[in-house]
Design an enzyme around this catalytic site. Structure first.
Site, short mmCIF file in Angstrom:
data_model
loop_
_atom_site.label_atom_id
_atom_site.label_comp_id
_atom_site.label_asym_id
_atom_site.label_seq_id
_atom_site.Cartn_x
_atom_site.Cartn_y
_atom_site.Cartn_z
N HIS A 88 44.24 42.11 37.84
CA HIS A 88 45.67 42.10 38.17
C HIS A 88 46.29 40.92 37.43
O HIS A 88 46.07 39.76 37.81
CB HIS A 88 45.85 41.99 39.69
CG HIS A 88 45.28 43.17 40.43
ND1 HIS A 88 44.52 43.06 41.56
CD2 HIS A 88 45.33 44.48 40.13
CE1 HIS A 88 44.15 44.26 41.96
NE2 HIS A 88 44.62 45.15 41.11
N GLU A 116 47.85 37.63 38.73
CA GLU A 116 46.98 36.73 39.51
C GLU A 116 46.34 35.73 38.55
O GLU A 116 45.13 35.72 38.32
CB GLU A 116 45.97 37.55 40.30
CG GLU A 116 46.64 38.46 41.31
CD GLU A 116 45.77 39.58 41.87
OE1 GLU A 116 46.31 40.46 42.55
OE2 GLU A 116 44.54 39.58 41.63
N HIS A 170 40.41 37.24 41.89
CA HIS A 170 41.77 37.75 42.13
C HIS A 170 42.63 36.68 42.79
O HIS A 170 42.17 35.58 43.10
CB HIS A 170 41.70 38.95 43.08
CG HIS A 170 41.19 40.21 42.47
ND1 HIS A 170 41.99 41.25 42.13
CD2 HIS A 170 39.93 40.58 42.13
CE1 HIS A 170 41.26 42.23 41.62
NE2 HIS A 170 40.01 41.86 41.61
N GLU A 203 39.20 35.89 46.42
CA GLU A 203 40.67 35.83 46.52
C GLU A 203 41.14 34.38 46.66
O GLU A 203 40.63 33.63 47.49
CB GLU A 203 41.14 36.62 47.75
CG GLU A 203 40.89 38.11 47.67
CD GLU A 203 41.81 38.83 46.70
OE1 GLU A 203 41.55 40.00 46.40
OE2 GLU A 203 42.79 38.21 46.24
#
Ligand code: GEM
Ligand code: ZN
Length: 378
Positions: free
Chosen positions: A169, A172, A262, A338
């Site tokens: 992504h 990110e 991410h 994350e």
């Protein structure tokens, strides 16, 4: 009253101007990805407002991909594009408002600290200078950029294959900062952790899975509008060549551990998401997940396990996601990592929030949980 100017004609530049009539009420819209509806990333240059009180209203923030991402969030600003700091930001459920008095005629604003394609190429160049690194080009993206893989260490019988992929992504950007920190440490020949790891494994690192989306200023998709983290079951060269090429290489060389970096718009924490929903999830994998988390908890105050995504129910994993597909295909430990767009609420930094530098430190630190499990991956 000066006439403010806004430009976005640079790497990852993205915002739509509604009104620039008055710097006390600059009206903007967050731009969707070039071929998809996701809208959250912004990055622009504001000129002409030195010493003046500026208010920027993002009129469509309430319709963005992750509206809760604006709760407790502060935008980042920079005068030199190197040093980024947080600026006063508010969200009323509909509009996001950013206020500042620029100290200079030119200031950049962004959703998170950008990571440009030029910096990406410099990172590849840094790695390329090390004798134990092979830079491989797996093929081209839809916009013609190289998909770069770094192979670190001497492949040999019995060595584990540890993969680190990042920035599926593209908005990110903390994911590629994480990789920069990881690479600086694993390539440090004086670091005992790195030396010990390179005796036991070969690293396969893809610093940017989505270079087209990154340059285009997309949040979540590539040039064709594909969310790469939903393409792992059946990627195509026509829609998702980035995934097709990396997945093909994984099938060629194998995977014993996979980390997929991410960023998360909502949760102000660093956390991991595993493969508990995979049909092939076993007590062995669960034990490896627990050992990895325990080692990271013990060595990094920026990591935590209290907050994160809902665990998938048994057998309910979505196998189009990288971590789930890799974990299932290779019966291996596979984690999504994350990091927050906001800050780490357990260890907040008033001036910077979560940042590129803190992402780098976390990336360097992940070598410790990798060392904790590398001897028991098979
Ligand atoms: C997430 S990955 C979500 C992983 N969830 C579980 N339960 N394994 C995505 O792709 O939606 C990552 C991200 O967007 O940052
Ligand atoms: Zn993501």
């Amino acid at each position: 009253m000066t006439q403010p100017r806004i430009s976005t004609a640079f790497d990852s530049g993205a915002v739509d101007v509604v009104s620039l009539a008055d710097q006390r009420d600059i009206q903007l819209n967050i731009r969707p990805d070039n071929a998809a509806e996701f809208a959250q990333w912004f990055h622009f240059r504001l000129q002409g407002c030195a010493g003046l009180p500026v208010t920027m209203r993002f009129l469509n923030a309430g319709q963005s991909a992750y509206p809760k991402g604006w709760e407790g969030y502060r935008a980042v600003a920079s005068y030199d594009r190197q040093h980024w700091f947080r600026v006063p930001t508010s969200f009323d459920g509909k509009e996001m408002k950013v206020t500042m008095t620029p100290m200079a005629q030119s200031v950049y604003l962004a959703y998170f600290e950008p990571y440009s394609h030029e910096r990406h190429l410099d990172l590849i160049g840094f790695a390329n200078e090390h004798d134990n690194v092979e830079v491989q080009c797996l093929g081209q993206t839809l916009d013609g950029r190289d998909m770069e893989l770094l192979v670190i260490g001497e492949p040999a019988e019995g060595k584990r294959k540890v993969w680190l992929i990042a920035r599926q992504h593209p908005g990110e950007t903390m994911a590629e900062w994480f990789v920069e920190g990881f690479l600086e440490r694993i390539l440090d020949g004086d670091d005992p952790v790195s030396r010990k790891l390179l005796e036991q494994c070969v690293f396969y690192v893809v610093p940017n899975m989505n270079p087209d989306g990154a340059a285009r200023g997309n949040l979540r998709t590539n040039a064709a509008g594909a969310n790469l983290n939903r393409e792992w079951q059946s990627p195509t060269m026509e829609r998702s060549p980035e995934v097709f090429l990396v997945r093909q290489k994984m099938l060629e060389v194998g995977v014993d551990l996979c980390l997929d970096a991410h960023g998360d718009e909502n949760l102000p924490y660093n956390f991991v998401a595993g493969c508990e929903g995979n049909p092939g999830y076993t007590a062995r994998i669960e034990a490896l997940e627990e050992a990895f988390k325990a080692a990271w908890l013990a060595t990094s105050p920026d990591f935590q396990t209290e907050y994160g995504y809902e665990r998938d129910a048994k057998g309910e994993a979505n196998l189009t996601l990288a971590t789930n597909w890799v974990g299932q295909e290779f019966d291996c430990l596979a984690y999504t990592i994350e990091m927050p767009f906001k800050d780490n609420a357990n260890l907040p930094d008033e001036e910077y929030g979560w940042s590129g530098e803190r992402s780098k430190k976390l990336g360097a630190g992940v070598l410790l949980p990798v060392l904790a499990v590398v001897g028991k991956l098979r």
